[in-house]
Structures are given as C-alpha cells and as structure tokens.
Write a protein that holds these residues in place. Sequence first.
Motif, PDB file in Angstrom:
ATOM      1  N   MET A 251       0.934  -1.267   0.196  1.00 54.32           N
ATOM      2  CA  MET A 251       0.138   0.077   0.011  1.00 54.32           C
ATOM      3  C   MET A 251       0.789   0.993   0.134  1.00 54.32           C
ATOM      4  N   THR A 252       0.495   1.978  -1.096  1.00 51.94           N
ATOM      5  CA  THR A 252       0.752   3.326  -0.972  1.00 51.94           C
ATOM      6  C   THR A 252       0.621   4.746  -0.272  1.00 51.94           C
ATOM      7  N   GLU A 253       1.210   5.495   0.245  1.00 50.31           N
ATOM      8  CA  GLU A 253       0.889   6.694   1.236  1.00 50.31           C
ATOM      9  C   GLU A 253       0.024   7.134   0.621  1.00 50.31           C
ATOM     10  N   THR A 254       0.416   7.595  -0.726  1.00 50.42           N
ATOM     11  CA  THR A 254      -1.096   7.747  -1.366  1.00 50.42           C
ATOM     12  C   THR A 254      -1.752   7.207  -1.754  1.00 50.42           C
ATOM     13  N   GLN A 255      -3.572   8.043  -1.027  1.00 54.10           N
ATOM     14  CA  GLN A 255      -4.464   7.095  -1.622  1.00 54.10           C
ATOM     15  C   GLN A 255      -5.269   8.299  -1.995  1.00 54.10           C
ATOM     16  N   ASP A 256      -6.495   7.421  -3.180  1.00 51.38           N
ATOM     17  CA  ASP A 256      -7.425   8.383  -3.595  1.00 51.38           C
ATOM     18  C   ASP A 256      -8.718   8.807  -3.065  1.00 51.38           C
ATOM     19  N   THR A 257      -8.919   7.992  -2.442  1.00 56.90           N
ATOM     20  CA  THR A 257     -10.541   7.953  -1.212  1.00 56.90           C
ATOM     21  C   THR A 257     -10.235   8.521  -0.201  1.00 56.90           C
ATOM     22  N   THR A 258     -11.477   8.643   0.474  1.00 57.03           N
ATOM     23  CA  THR A 258     -11.195   9.031   2.315  1.00 57.03           C
ATOM     24  C   THR A 258     -12.117   8.108   2.772  1.00 57.03           C
ATOM     25  N   LYS A 259     -12.577   8.151   4.067  1.00 59.68           N
ATOM     26  CA  LYS A 259     -13.712   7.314   4.284  1.00 59.68           C
ATOM     27  C   LYS A 259     -14.758   7.858   4.100  1.00 59.68           C
ATOM     28  N   ASN A 260     -14.756   9.048   4.057  1.00 63.24           N
ATOM     29  CA  ASN A 260     -16.642   9.475   3.788  1.00 63.24           C
ATOM     30  C   ASN A 260     -16.708   9.611   2.283  1.00 63.24           C
ATOM     31  N   GLY A 261     -15.382   9.217   1.789  1.00 64.93           N
ATOM     32  CA  GLY A 261     -15.403   9.197   0.166  1.00 64.93           C
ATOM     33  C   GLY A 261     -15.365   9.973  -0.801  1.00 64.93           C
ATOM     34  N   LEU A 262     -14.257  10.916   0.135  1.00 67.51           N
ATOM     35  CA  LEU A 262     -13.509  11.946  -0.662  1.00 67.51           C
ATOM     36  C   LEU A 262     -12.562  11.922  -1.546  1.00 67.51           C
TER      37      LEU A 262
ATOM     38  N   ILE B  10      -4.315  13.123  -1.548  1.00 68.50           N
ATOM     39  CA  ILE B  10      -4.548  12.537  -0.580  1.00 68.50           C
ATOM     40  C   ILE B  10      -3.789  12.379  -0.410  1.00 68.50           C
ATOM     41  N   TRP B  11      -2.976  11.974   0.977  1.00 68.26           N
ATOM     42  CA  TRP B  11      -2.423  11.083   1.608  1.00 68.26           C
ATOM     43  C   TRP B  11      -2.352  10.787   3.257  1.00 68.26           C
ATOM     44  N   LYS B  12      -3.562   9.356   2.654  1.00 70.59           N
ATOM     45  CA  LYS B  12      -4.166   8.919   4.623  1.00 70.59           C
ATOM     46  C   LYS B  12      -3.078   8.260   5.459  1.00 70.59           C
ATOM     47  N   LYS B  13      -3.367   7.766   6.346  1.00 70.93           N
ATOM     48  CA  LYS B  13      -2.158   7.075   7.052  1.00 70.93           C
ATOM     49  C   LYS B  13      -0.857   7.790   7.296  1.00 70.93           C
ATOM     50  N   VAL B  14      -0.800   9.330   7.197  1.00 73.13           N
ATOM     51  CA  VAL B  14       0.631   9.794   7.017  1.00 73.13           C
ATOM     52  C   VAL B  14       1.779   8.967   8.168  1.00 73.13           C
ATOM     53  N   LYS B  15       2.857   8.495   7.407  1.00 68.62           N
ATOM     54  CA  LYS B  15       3.740   8.481   8.272  1.00 68.62           C
ATOM     55  C   LYS B  15       4.665   9.757   8.258  1.00 68.62           C
ATOM     56  N   VAL B  16       4.856  10.473   9.343  1.00 71.54           N
ATOM     57  CA  VAL B  16       5.917  11.925   9.775  1.00 71.54           C
ATOM     58  C   VAL B  16       7.272  12.309   8.361  1.00 71.54           C
ATOM     59  N   PRO B  17       7.752  10.430   8.326  1.00 75.47           N
ATOM     60  CA  PRO B  17       9.221  10.303   8.160  1.00 75.47           C
ATOM     61  C   PRO B  17       8.964  10.989   6.180  1.00 75.47           C
ATOM     62  N   GLY B  18       9.412  12.089   5.923  1.00 75.19           N
ATOM     63  CA  GLY B  18       9.479  11.896   4.491  1.00 75.19           C
ATOM     64  C   GLY B  18       8.119  12.636   3.854  1.00 75.19           C
ATOM     65  N   HIS B  19       7.518  12.801   4.438  1.00 80.86           N
ATOM     66  CA  HIS B  19       5.783  13.279   4.083  1.00 80.86           C
ATOM     67  C   HIS B  19       5.734  14.837   3.681  1.00 80.86           C
ATOM     68  N   VAL B  20       6.072  15.339   4.458  1.00 82.44           N
ATOM     69  CA  VAL B  20       6.469  17.532   4.553  1.00 82.44           C
ATOM     70  C   VAL B  20       7.074  16.898   3.122  1.00 82.44           C
ATOM     71  N   GLU B  21       8.002  16.618   2.732  1.00 79.16           N
ATOM     72  CA  GLU B  21       8.864  16.262   1.211  1.00 79.16           C
ATOM     73  C   GLU B  21       8.503  16.450  -0.127  1.00 79.16           C
ATOM     74  N   ALA B  22       7.123  14.921   0.292  1.00 76.80           N
ATOM     75  CA  ALA B  22       5.979  14.197  -0.384  1.00 76.80           C
ATOM     76  C   ALA B  22       5.529  15.433  -1.399  1.00 76.80           C
TER      77      ALA B  22
END
Length: 163
Positions: free
Chosen positions: A1-12, A143-155
Amino acid sequence: MTETQDTTKNGLKEGDAALDFSMEASGGRTVSLAALKGKPFVLYFYPKADTPGCTKEACGFSEALGQFEGAGLSVIGVSRDPVKKLDKFAEKYDLTFPLASDEAGSVTEAYGVWVEKSLYGKAYMGIDRTTFLIGADGKIARIWKKVKVPGHVEAVLEAAQAL
C-alpha cells in the motif's frame, strides 16, 4: 500500500471539490475555504498538538514553509484541540502558519478523518493523520492517508510544486 490514497473514509476522492470550512486558528486568525478561493493550499489533519509525531509533522511543515509559499501555497494544520492549546503549541515551536481548531468536529468528520482507532485492544475515536492538497481550482489534487511523518512533508512539497 502506498502512502497516497485516492479516497477517504467518507468517499472524498482526488478531483472532488474541497468541502467548505471556517475555523478559528492560532494567532487570532480565522481560516476558511472562501478566503482561500483561487489559491492552492495544504490542509493537513493531525491528532493532537504538542505530541511527538504531531510536533515533528508541524515542525517539518514549518521548516519547508518558505518553499510552500514560494510555490504559492498556504499551509493549514487542523486538530480538535482548543485554540488556546494551539496558540501555546505554535508559540513553543515558532509555528507561523495557522493551526485551526475543529473542536466541534464538523470539519474532521466532513473530510472523513475522524475514525475509530485502536490502542492496546481498546477502540476509541480519533483523527487519522491525513493531508489534502487543494488546487487553485478548489479541487482536491492529492490525498495522503495514514501519514507516516518521515518524508511526508517532502512528498507534499513535491506534489505542490507540480501543481
């Protein structure tokens, strides 16, 4: 699973219009979708001010703020903490971008980031660390879901510069 997801729990999903919001923020400010109309921005949701992961994430965005602003983007952090706590957090770490308070939870719920979590087998409700990149057209670019902090801001910065 990648850090980027294209939907949220509510369907966004990516390509959808950003949902309306208006919240009190640190430094006596108010942030709203209406005030950001026509401007790209980062809207990131974090569980709790002044906790280790949230501090690292906020300081990461703060350190890269000049680069985000150079690309024409604002950064807004959102939690359910009261404004008074956000002001202390901002002052402690010299965070100059707005930290918005969604104490009532309407924005975190609308954006689908208020979810059931589990710790040591105990279920509770909390914010799922999530970042939305909103384009100047008012649509969700990433949309980035379940973000892991290291490297996130750069992405996020890389995607923001590509807008």
